[in-house]
Design an enzyme around this catalytic site. Structure first.
Site, PDB file in Angstrom:
ATOM      1  N   HIS A  86       1.552  -3.496   2.546  1.00 52.44           N
ATOM      2  CA  HIS A  86       1.273  -4.255   3.770  1.00 52.44           C
ATOM      3  C   HIS A  86       0.205  -5.323   3.543  1.00 52.44           C
ATOM      4  O   HIS A  86       0.120  -6.279   4.311  1.00 52.44           O
ATOM      5  CB  HIS A  86       0.928  -3.321   4.945  1.00 52.44           C
ATOM      6  CG  HIS A  86      -0.423  -2.677   4.904  1.00 52.44           C
ATOM      7  ND1 HIS A  86      -0.625  -1.394   4.453  1.00 52.44           N
ATOM      8  CD2 HIS A  86      -1.639  -3.120   5.303  1.00 52.44           C
ATOM      9  CE1 HIS A  86      -1.905  -1.074   4.563  1.00 52.44           C
ATOM     10  NE2 HIS A  86      -2.540  -2.110   5.077  1.00 52.44           N
ATOM     11  N   ASP A 222       3.413   2.566  -0.048  1.00 50.03           N
ATOM     12  CA  ASP A 222       2.676   1.397   0.445  1.00 50.03           C
ATOM     13  C   ASP A 222       1.876   0.756  -0.689  1.00 50.03           C
ATOM     14  O   ASP A 222       0.650   0.864  -0.758  1.00 50.03           O
ATOM     15  CB  ASP A 222       1.759   1.811   1.590  1.00 50.03           C
ATOM     16  CG  ASP A 222       1.294   0.624   2.424  1.00 50.03           C
ATOM     17  OD1 ASP A 222       1.450  -0.518   1.953  1.00 50.03           O
ATOM     18  OD2 ASP A 222       0.770   0.830   3.529  1.00 50.03           O
ATOM     19  N   SER A 650      -7.694  -0.979   3.189  1.00 49.73           N
ATOM     20  CA  SER A 650      -6.303  -0.927   2.761  1.00 49.73           C
ATOM     21  C   SER A 650      -6.189  -1.459   1.339  1.00 49.73           C
ATOM     22  O   SER A 650      -6.640  -2.564   1.039  1.00 49.73           O
ATOM     23  CB  SER A 650      -5.428  -1.768   3.693  1.00 49.73           C
ATOM     24  OG  SER A 650      -5.334  -1.189   4.961  1.00 49.73           O
TER      25      SER A 650
END
Length: 715
Positions: A86, A222, A650
């Site tokens: 992402h 991810d 992240s």
């Protein structure tokens, strides 16, 4: 090195040092004094200098801020970078077309020549930091207004940044901590030639979609991979086919041993924003006014985008990145509302402030701190309704490409029309480049629906005082903005690249000034930024009082938060692999990991969120996991730790006690969504991709073993 650390510690000697081992986002140079002993007891085998050193390579040299909003890490001697799927989403979408849809189908460069350069992508290395609190605070005094204080501080910041950038070699950033009670400067080096190496297909990289977002158990690949390029001397350089892969000072070894309950876990990254020092009134305002408007405005924009995204791959590519960003915070804010309400966070903060207020009004403290709590509470009472209004309008700007066109492309055309011929010739290429970028990321029918729906929601729900033009339009249309928006689009020059080009050929100040989209946008923007004298004074008093509240909480030792709020500066957090209570949705033996078999159980053929490639189903059936199988025979997909992270983390590496990569942080759990405001030691978890699953997807599923061969593998 020792002298440097001691000088920095002096700024925080008033703070007590009893802290839960898994709470806190810490500056790296403070760990020797504050955290190293705790970390050793939990399993750390590195010295402080192996984590942070100015003169020698250390872990910090393998960690980068990725494109300004995420974290990434170096995992090979040839500049290979690992981050979340992402985080790379924008770049992957940009490099995709309907014919070559890397977002949908995945992509792995067979060699360096096939690595793809997006138009704009950079990574930022942390070089060093230093304390400049005394210097900054010496230029201000208590009698200054907040505006004058800010002006004086900014002037001193400019000097510090110039003194330390070595003629433009480095980017220097001076940041405020503890609500303006301390200041540190950070020296960075940016690399802008960053190329896509590979990504799994979206069915793996975004498996579970919005349904699984912020949820456990999780089964998402991810991750995505990039490479940093430099000139022949290893220095930053603009893109060139002559650039070579960067040779980093340090890269992370990759450990295939897996994890178990209570294993030490350390995360380094760039957490974006926490509000652990936020007053009770601010928490209450967010829960009851700001966040509900944010959630509703986000959902309105998402619903309109989704109508078009399902129509074709081409339209899906246009809105995929924007939709994902909006959806992420839509669910986050609803989770924040639920968690902060459930745990009564505002109430507990109010009790702390009541205790502080008693201390503040003792004779020795009253002159400085006596009115702090009352001033803060007065400000929030005054701005509750405005915060709801502003959040509806913010989501309009965020989801509509034209809501804020007045301050972007519109302002450029306005300046162009006023310029002379020579200046216009200079400006035209940049304006057309801006237009190219803008129009490839929008679809006019969708934009009409997004803007009409957001205006309707804003007019009905925002309360407070509406933007004048919207209030007038609402009276004329009974709250249905569809016809008016269609008419505005038909008459505007901002609805196509060709119209912009025609304007550049025949510019007119009146044409821009009277353009209906430009006029509407400016009306919204002007109203959004408007402040009455009364509100300006309240904001001034609030800012000063909030700074005094934090100073007083630290001085009185009533506050229990020992570390500064996150603000996109490099931090370290440490904890353990730690399970949640047993969950029947998870097939794992202990609820601290998930398996490929569990992912396959979620599979729904053709579903936008839970479809899987046929090859994954086949490999799972055959247990074709190769060297990446756990000792229990399964392939572990994700695992849990109790590290303290937030947005911006992240892509952060999850490291074992030896500084070896064991996973990749990508999410938190919805039960502890209040974590940006208060740390919940029982429920807060970080959701991580197991590095073995990452490598299995690259090597076994995708056939890109040459990428894995670059890495330093520890078995």
């Amino acid at each position: 090195m020792r002298k440097f650390i001691v000088s920095l510690i002096a700024a925080i000697t008033l703070v007590p040092f009893s802290v839960k081992a898994d709470e806190g986002m810490w500056f790296l140079m403070f760990i020797e004094r504050l955290n190293h002993r705790d970390m050793q007891k939990m399993g750390l085998q590195l010295t402080p200098q192996e984590i942070y050193s100015i003169n020698n390579h250390s872990l910090k040299d393998a960690i980068v801020q990725f494109n300004g909003g995420c974290t990434a890490e170096l995992i090979s001697k040839d500049g290979l970078v690992l981050t979340n799927h992402h985080c790379g989403y924008d770049a992957i979408a940009e490099l995709s077309t309907a014919e070559k849809n890397h977002l949908k189908n995945g992509y792995w460069a067979a060699n360096r020549k096939e690595e793809l350069k997006p138009s704009s992508l950079f990574v930022r290395f942390f070089v060093r930091m230093d304390d400049c609190s005394k210097r900054i605070l010496s230029v201000v005094n208590p009698s200054m207004s907040e505006a004058d204080r800010e002006k004086a501080i900014n002037a001193e910041i400019a000097k510090i940044e110039k003194e330390n950038n070595e003629g433009g070699k480095y980017t220097v950033s001076v940041r405020s901590f503890f609500q303006g009670n301390e200041y540190y400067y950070f020296v960075y080096q940016d690399y802008k030639d960053v190329r896509l190496v590979g990504t799994p297909p979206e069915s793996l990289g975004k498996f579970g979609g919005d349904t699984d977002n912020w949820e456990w158990p999780r089964h998402t690949a991810d991750f995505s991979m990039f490479r940093i390029y430099a000139d022949a001397n290893g220095n930053p350089a603009d893109y060139s086919p002559n650039n070579v892969p960067l040779k980093p000072k340090h890269h992370l070894p990759v450990n295939l041993g897996g994890v178990k309950e209570n294993d030490f876990a350390m995360i380094l990254g760039y957490p974006g924003r926490t509000n652990r020092w936020m007053p009770a009134g601010g928490i209450e305002q967010n829960v009851k006014f700001a966040y509900p408007a944010w959630v509703e405005g986000s959902k309105t924009g998402m619903d309109q985008m989704k109508k078009y995204m399902v129509q074709s791959d081409a339209l899906n590519l246009i809105y995929a990145s924007k939709f994902a960003g909006v959806a992420n915070y839509w669910k986050n804010r609803q989770g924040m509302i639920d968690a902060l309400t459930k745990f009564g966070t505002a109430k507990s903060k109010a009790a702390q402030e009541a205790k502080f207020n008693t201390w503040a009004n003792k004779p020795a403290n009253k002159a400085k701190y006596g009115n702090v709590v009352a001033t803060i509470n007065k400000y929030y009472a005054m701005t509750n309704e405005k915060s709801r209004h502003d959040n509806y309008l913010t989501q309009l700007f965020r989801t509509s490409a034209f809501g804020a066109v007045g301050r972007g492309l519109g302002k450029q055309l306005e300046n162009y029309a006023k310029a002379d011929a020579a200046k216009r010739a200079e400006m035209a290429p940049a304006i057309m480049e801006m237009a190219e970028e803008m129009y490839k990321e929008l679809h006019i029918p969708a934009e009409k629906d997004i803007l009409a729906a957001q205006l309707s929601l804003y007019a009905k729900k925002a309360g407070y005082t509406l933007a004048p033009m919207v209030e007038k339009m609402a009276k004329e249309n009974n709250g249905d903005f569809t016809k008016q928006v269609n008419a505005i689009f038909d008459l505007s020059i901002f609805t196509s690249k060709d119209k912009i080009k025609a304007f550049l050929d025949y510019p007119s100040e009146a044409m821009v000034a009277n353009d209906p989209l430009f006029v509407l946008s400016n009306d919204l923007l002007s109203h959004f930024s408007k402040r009455s004298d009364e509100l300006a004074k309240a904001q001034n008093d609030f800012s000063a009082s909030f700074r005094l509240l934090v100073e007083g909480l630290r001085e009185s030792k009533i506050g229990t938060t020992l570390y500064p709020d996150a603000n996109s500066t490099l931090r370290l957090t440490y904890g353990k692999v730690r399970s949640l209570p047993a969950d029947k949705r998870n097939d794992a033996t202990i609820n601290n990991y998930t398996t490929l078999a569990g992912q396959v159980k979620k599979y729904k053929k053709g579903d936008l969120e839970f479809d899987l490639p046929a090859k994954v189903l086949e490999m799972n059936a055959k247990k074709d996991f190769g060297r990446y199988a756990d000792k229990d025979g399964s392939l572990h997909v994700c695992f849990l730790t109790d590290n303290d992270i937030t947005g911006g983390n992240s892509g952060s590496p999850v490291l074992n006690g030896k500084g070896e990569l064991i996973g990749l942080a990508f999410d938190g759990n919805i039960e502890a969504m209040a974590g940006d405001v208060i740390f919940d030691k029982k429920l807060q978890r970080t959701i991580n991709v197991d590095i073995r699953y990452v490598l299995w997807v690259i090597e076994n599923f995708s056939g890109a073993k040459h990428i894995v061969d670059e890495m330093t593998i520890v078995k």
